[in-house]
Design a protein around this motif. Structure first.
Motif, PDB file in Angstrom:
ATOM      1  N   ALA A   1     -24.553   5.385 -57.627  1.00  0.00           N
ATOM      2  CA  ALA A   1     -24.250   4.122 -58.305  1.00  0.00           C
ATOM      3  C   ALA A   1     -25.523   3.310 -58.508  1.00  0.00           C
ATOM      4  O   ALA A   1     -25.683   2.626 -59.520  1.00  0.00           O
ATOM      5  CB  ALA A   1     -23.235   3.328 -57.485  1.00  0.00           C
ATOM      6  N   GLY A   2     -26.450   3.407 -57.537  1.00  0.00           N
ATOM      7  CA  GLY A   2     -27.720   2.702 -57.662  1.00  0.00           C
ATOM      8  C   GLY A   2     -28.509   3.177 -58.863  1.00  0.00           C
ATOM      9  O   GLY A   2     -29.147   2.381 -59.556  1.00  0.00           O
ATOM     10  N   ALA A   3     -28.480   4.484 -59.112  1.00  0.00           N
ATOM     11  CA  ALA A   3     -29.207   5.026 -60.266  1.00  0.00           C
ATOM     12  C   ALA A   3     -28.635   4.486 -61.567  1.00  0.00           C
ATOM     13  O   ALA A   3     -29.369   4.152 -62.503  1.00  0.00           O
ATOM     14  CB  ALA A   3     -29.141   6.551 -60.249  1.00  0.00           C
ATOM     15  N   ARG A   4     -27.298   4.382 -61.627  1.00  0.00           N
ATOM     16  CA  ARG A   4     -26.675   3.835 -62.845  1.00  0.00           C
ATOM     17  C   ARG A   4     -27.080   2.373 -63.035  1.00  0.00           C
ATOM     18  O   ARG A   4     -27.426   1.953 -64.150  1.00  0.00           O
ATOM     19  CB  ARG A   4     -25.148   3.944 -62.761  1.00  0.00           C
ATOM     20  N   GLN A   5     -27.065   1.599 -61.941  1.00  0.00           N
ATOM     21  CA  GLN A   5     -27.450   0.191 -62.061  1.00  0.00           C
ATOM     22  C   GLN A   5     -28.907   0.052 -62.480  1.00  0.00           C
ATOM     23  O   GLN A   5     -29.254  -0.835 -63.268  1.00  0.00           O
ATOM     24  CB  GLN A   5     -27.207  -0.530 -60.735  1.00  0.00           C
ATOM     25  N   MET A   6     -29.769   0.930 -61.948  1.00  0.00           N
ATOM     26  CA  MET A   6     -31.178   0.871 -62.331  1.00  0.00           C
ATOM     27  C   MET A   6     -31.327   1.178 -63.821  1.00  0.00           C
ATOM     28  O   MET A   6     -32.112   0.545 -64.530  1.00  0.00           O
ATOM     29  CB  MET A   6     -32.001   1.855 -61.499  1.00  0.00           C
ATOM     30  N   ALA A   7     -30.566   2.158 -64.317  1.00  0.00           N
ATOM     31  CA  ALA A   7     -30.614   2.472 -65.744  1.00  0.00           C
ATOM     32  C   ALA A   7     -30.135   1.277 -66.563  1.00  0.00           C
ATOM     33  O   ALA A   7     -30.697   0.966 -67.625  1.00  0.00           O
ATOM     34  CB  ALA A   7     -29.762   3.703 -66.033  1.00  0.00           C
ATOM     35  N   GLN A   8     -29.105   0.593 -66.067  1.00  0.00           N
ATOM     36  CA  GLN A   8     -28.620  -0.596 -66.771  1.00  0.00           C
ATOM     37  C   GLN A   8     -29.687  -1.687 -66.806  1.00  0.00           C
ATOM     38  O   GLN A   8     -29.851  -2.375 -67.813  1.00  0.00           O
ATOM     39  CB  GLN A   8     -27.347  -1.119 -66.101  1.00  0.00           C
ATOM     40  N   VAL A   9     -30.406  -1.849 -65.701  1.00  0.00           N
ATOM     41  CA  VAL A   9     -31.487  -2.842 -65.663  1.00  0.00           C
ATOM     42  C   VAL A   9     -32.529  -2.515 -66.718  1.00  0.00           C
ATOM     43  O   VAL A   9     -32.953  -3.380 -67.497  1.00  0.00           O
ATOM     44  CB  VAL A   9     -32.137  -2.888 -64.260  1.00  0.00           C
ATOM     45  N   TRP A  10     -32.946  -1.245 -66.769  1.00  0.00           N
ATOM     46  CA  TRP A  10     -34.009  -0.859 -67.709  1.00  0.00           C
ATOM     47  C   TRP A  10     -33.528  -0.901 -69.165  1.00  0.00           C
ATOM     48  O   TRP A  10     -34.334  -0.985 -70.071  1.00  0.00           O
ATOM     49  CB  TRP A  10     -34.563   0.518 -67.348  1.00  0.00           C
ATOM     50  N   CYS A  11     -32.203  -0.866 -69.372  1.00  0.00           N
ATOM     51  CA  CYS A  11     -31.660  -0.925 -70.728  1.00  0.00           C
ATOM     52  C   CYS A  11     -31.292  -2.343 -71.153  1.00  0.00           C
ATOM     53  O   CYS A  11     -30.880  -2.560 -72.298  1.00  0.00           O
ATOM     54  CB  CYS A  11     -30.425  -0.033 -70.843  1.00  0.00           C
ATOM     55  N   ALA A  12     -31.425  -3.296 -70.243  1.00  0.00           N
ATOM     56  CA  ALA A  12     -31.032  -4.677 -70.546  1.00  0.00           C
ATOM     57  C   ALA A  12     -32.032  -5.346 -71.476  1.00  0.00           C
ATOM     58  O   ALA A  12     -33.223  -4.997 -71.490  1.00  0.00           O
ATOM     59  CB  ALA A  12     -30.904  -5.467 -69.250  1.00  0.00           C
ATOM     60  N   ASP A  13     -31.549  -6.324 -72.235  1.00  0.00           N
ATOM     61  CA  ASP A  13     -32.438  -7.093 -73.111  1.00  0.00           C
ATOM     62  C   ASP A  13     -33.447  -7.898 -72.291  1.00  0.00           C
ATOM     63  O   ASP A  13     -34.599  -8.053 -72.682  1.00  0.00           O
ATOM     64  CB  ASP A  13     -31.610  -8.035 -74.006  1.00  0.00           C
TER      65      ASP A  13
ATOM     66  N   ALA B   1     -23.655  -6.878 -60.275  1.00  0.00           N
ATOM     67  CA  ALA B   1     -23.892  -5.613 -60.972  1.00  0.00           C
ATOM     68  C   ALA B   1     -24.048  -5.843 -62.473  1.00  0.00           C
ATOM     69  O   ALA B   1     -23.333  -6.657 -63.056  1.00  0.00           O
ATOM     70  CB  ALA B   1     -22.742  -4.651 -60.721  1.00  0.00           C
ATOM     71  N   PRO B   2     -24.982  -5.140 -63.110  1.00  0.00           N
ATOM     72  CA  PRO B   2     -25.153  -5.279 -64.563  1.00  0.00           C
ATOM     73  C   PRO B   2     -23.891  -4.848 -65.305  1.00  0.00           C
ATOM     74  O   PRO B   2     -23.134  -3.984 -64.833  1.00  0.00           O
ATOM     75  CB  PRO B   2     -26.321  -4.326 -64.867  1.00  0.00           C
ATOM     76  N   THR B   3     -23.660  -5.452 -66.446  1.00  0.00           N
ATOM     77  CA  THR B   3     -22.474  -5.122 -67.244  1.00  0.00           C
ATOM     78  C   THR B   3     -22.824  -4.364 -68.518  1.00  0.00           C
ATOM     79  O   THR B   3     -21.939  -3.795 -69.157  1.00  0.00           O
ATOM     80  CB  THR B   3     -21.715  -6.410 -67.618  1.00  0.00           C
ATOM     81  N   ASN B   4     -24.105  -4.365 -68.889  1.00  0.00           N
ATOM     82  CA  ASN B   4     -24.488  -3.656 -70.117  1.00  0.00           C
ATOM     83  C   ASN B   4     -24.478  -2.151 -69.874  1.00  0.00           C
ATOM     84  O   ASN B   4     -24.678  -1.683 -68.746  1.00  0.00           O
ATOM     85  CB  ASN B   4     -25.878  -4.095 -70.581  1.00  0.00           C
ATOM     86  N   PRO B   5     -24.242  -1.359 -70.899  1.00  0.00           N
ATOM     87  CA  PRO B   5     -24.219   0.104 -70.722  1.00  0.00           C
ATOM     88  C   PRO B   5     -25.633   0.665 -70.559  1.00  0.00           C
ATOM     89  O   PRO B   5     -26.588   0.140 -71.143  1.00  0.00           O
ATOM     90  CB  PRO B   5     -23.580   0.612 -72.017  1.00  0.00           C
ATOM     91  N   PRO B   6     -25.769   1.756 -69.769  1.00  0.00           N
ATOM     92  CA  PRO B   6     -27.081   2.404 -69.605  1.00  0.00           C
ATOM     93  C   PRO B   6     -27.324   3.413 -70.724  1.00  0.00           C
ATOM     94  O   PRO B   6     -27.528   4.615 -70.482  1.00  0.00           O
ATOM     95  CB  PRO B   6     -26.941   3.093 -68.247  1.00  0.00           C
TER      96      PRO B   6
ATOM     97  N   GLU C   1     -34.345 -10.761 -65.592  1.00  0.00           N
ATOM     98  CA  GLU C   1     -33.133 -11.490 -65.208  1.00  0.00           C
ATOM     99  C   GLU C   1     -32.062 -10.538 -64.689  1.00  0.00           C
ATOM    100  O   GLU C   1     -31.397 -10.821 -63.683  1.00  0.00           O
ATOM    101  CB  GLU C   1     -32.605 -12.277 -66.407  1.00  0.00           C
ATOM    102  N   THR C   2     -31.892  -9.397 -65.351  1.00  0.00           N
ATOM    103  CA  THR C   2     -30.867  -8.436 -64.943  1.00  0.00           C
ATOM    104  C   THR C   2     -31.196  -7.826 -63.591  1.00  0.00           C
ATOM    105  O   THR C   2     -30.301  -7.636 -62.750  1.00  0.00           O
ATOM    106  CB  THR C   2     -30.726  -7.328 -66.008  1.00  0.00           C
ATOM    107  N   LEU C   3     -32.466  -7.523 -63.359  1.00  0.00           N
ATOM    108  CA  LEU C   3     -32.856  -6.974 -62.065  1.00  0.00           C
ATOM    109  C   LEU C   3     -32.634  -8.009 -60.961  1.00  0.00           C
ATOM    110  O   LEU C   3     -32.123  -7.672 -59.882  1.00  0.00           O
ATOM    111  CB  LEU C   3     -34.314  -6.514 -62.088  1.00  0.00           C
ATOM    112  N   THR C   4     -32.993  -9.256 -61.211  1.00  0.00           N
ATOM    113  CA  THR C   4     -32.801 -10.305 -60.208  1.00  0.00           C
ATOM    114  C   THR C   4     -31.327 -10.487 -59.902  1.00  0.00           C
ATOM    115  O   THR C   4     -30.927 -10.601 -58.730  1.00  0.00           O
ATOM    116  CB  THR C   4     -33.422 -11.624 -60.692  1.00  0.00           C
ATOM    117  N   ASP C   5     -30.487 -10.487 -60.926  1.00  0.00           N
ATOM    118  CA  ASP C   5     -29.042 -10.595 -60.708  1.00  0.00           C
ATOM    119  C   ASP C   5     -28.535  -9.422 -59.872  1.00  0.00           C
ATOM    120  O   ASP C   5     -27.722  -9.598 -58.948  1.00  0.00           O
ATOM    121  CB  ASP C   5     -28.298 -10.634 -62.045  1.00  0.00           C
ATOM    122  N   ALA C   6     -29.005  -8.211 -60.190  1.00  0.00           N
ATOM    123  CA  ALA C   6     -28.569  -7.030 -59.454  1.00  0.00           C
ATOM    124  C   ALA C   6     -29.016  -7.098 -57.995  1.00  0.00           C
ATOM    125  O   ALA C   6     -28.278  -6.694 -57.082  1.00  0.00           O
ATOM    126  CB  ALA C   6     -29.113  -5.759 -60.113  1.00  0.00           C
ATOM    127  N   MET C   7     -30.223  -7.622 -57.757  1.00  0.00           N
ATOM    128  CA  MET C   7     -30.711  -7.779 -56.382  1.00  0.00           C
ATOM    129  C   MET C   7     -29.853  -8.780 -55.600  1.00  0.00           C
ATOM    130  O   MET C   7     -29.763  -8.719 -54.374  1.00  0.00           O
ATOM    131  CB  MET C   7     -32.171  -8.242 -56.396  1.00  0.00           C
TER     132      MET C   7
END
Length: 244
Positions: free
Chosen positions: A162-174, A188-193, A178-184
């Protein structure tokens, strides 16, 4: 110390069997162990005449004569007036720094703060890792000290986690920061990876560079520091005055 002296003694034995007329590049074609060819990445000279550093594609380092007839598996030290210097570790650090420097800024998540940074830390991180979260809370403090933080992805539970998916979502975020800080913070990110993200490549690179867990902090000279380190101690390791 016993191990160090043993390595130095073995290095002397290697030198005794050196064929000095041989070409060291031949190691890349003829280096074999137990009758099987061993994939070689690079061959470099060492300060000891006739002894060569053979870096394998597996990440291991051997020291060999020019023909690959004798070799030492271990670390090479220089005995200097200031003390023993681990030349093997220095070479590994330089290689680590080189590999990380080649990663484009577009593939990192960067927190620089204001002004030109006095030092840059590259950190392999995982948004599900408690100590990564603790370190991330200190990023504003590090930025105020003039220390930039550049994140790379290392999902500690593997690429199917699940962490890998969230990391992919972070790297795919606009907005990656901000997305990484929210995830920390547990959001959890809501955008698709669904972008061409570097998470898998950075994970595999981390494994090759010796990362075994997160956070894994890489100093500007390529030294790898495992685990959470408080800001003031990091500043000291960087030779910086925490007060600026």
């Amino acid at each position: 110390m016993t191990r160090i002296l043993s390595l130095l003694f073995l290095s002397g034995l290697v030198l005794a069997g050196v064929a000095r007329a041989a070409v060291p590049e031949a190691l890349t074609d003829t280096f074999t162990v137990n009758g099987k060819p061993v994939p070689v990445k690079t061959v470099n000279e060492t300060p000891l005449k006739g002894l060569y550093e053979v870096r394998l594609t597996s990440g291991e380092t051997l020291y060999s004569d020019a023909e690959g007839t004798y070799f030492v598996a271990g670390e090479l030290y220089a005995n200097r007036d200031t003390g023993l210097v681990n030349l093997t570790r220095q070479a590994e650090n330089a290689e680590r720094d080189k590999r990380l420097a080649a990663i484009p800024e577009s593939q990192r998540v960067i927190f620089r703060g204001t002004g030109e940074p006095r030092a840059v830390l590259r950190v392999f991180t995982d948004v599900t890792c408690p100590y990564c979260r603790k370190l991330h809370e200190e990023v504003p403090t590090l930025n105020r000290m003039g220390i930039a933080v550049e994140y790379l992805a290392f999902p500690r539970s593997g690429l199917g986690s699940a962490g890998a998916r969230q990391m992919a979502q972070v790297w795919c975020a606009d907005n990656r920061q901000e997305t990484l800080t929210d995830a920390m913070h547990g959001k959890a990110p809501t955008n698709p990876p669904d972008c061409d993200n570097p998470v898998a490549d950075q994970y595999h690179l981390g494994l090759k560079l010796g990362v075994q867990g997160t956070p894994a902090i890489v100093l500007p000279d390529g030294r790898l520091v495992p685990g959470y380190v408080p800001p003031r101690r990091l500043a000291a390791m960087l030779g910086l005055d925490p007060a600026g």
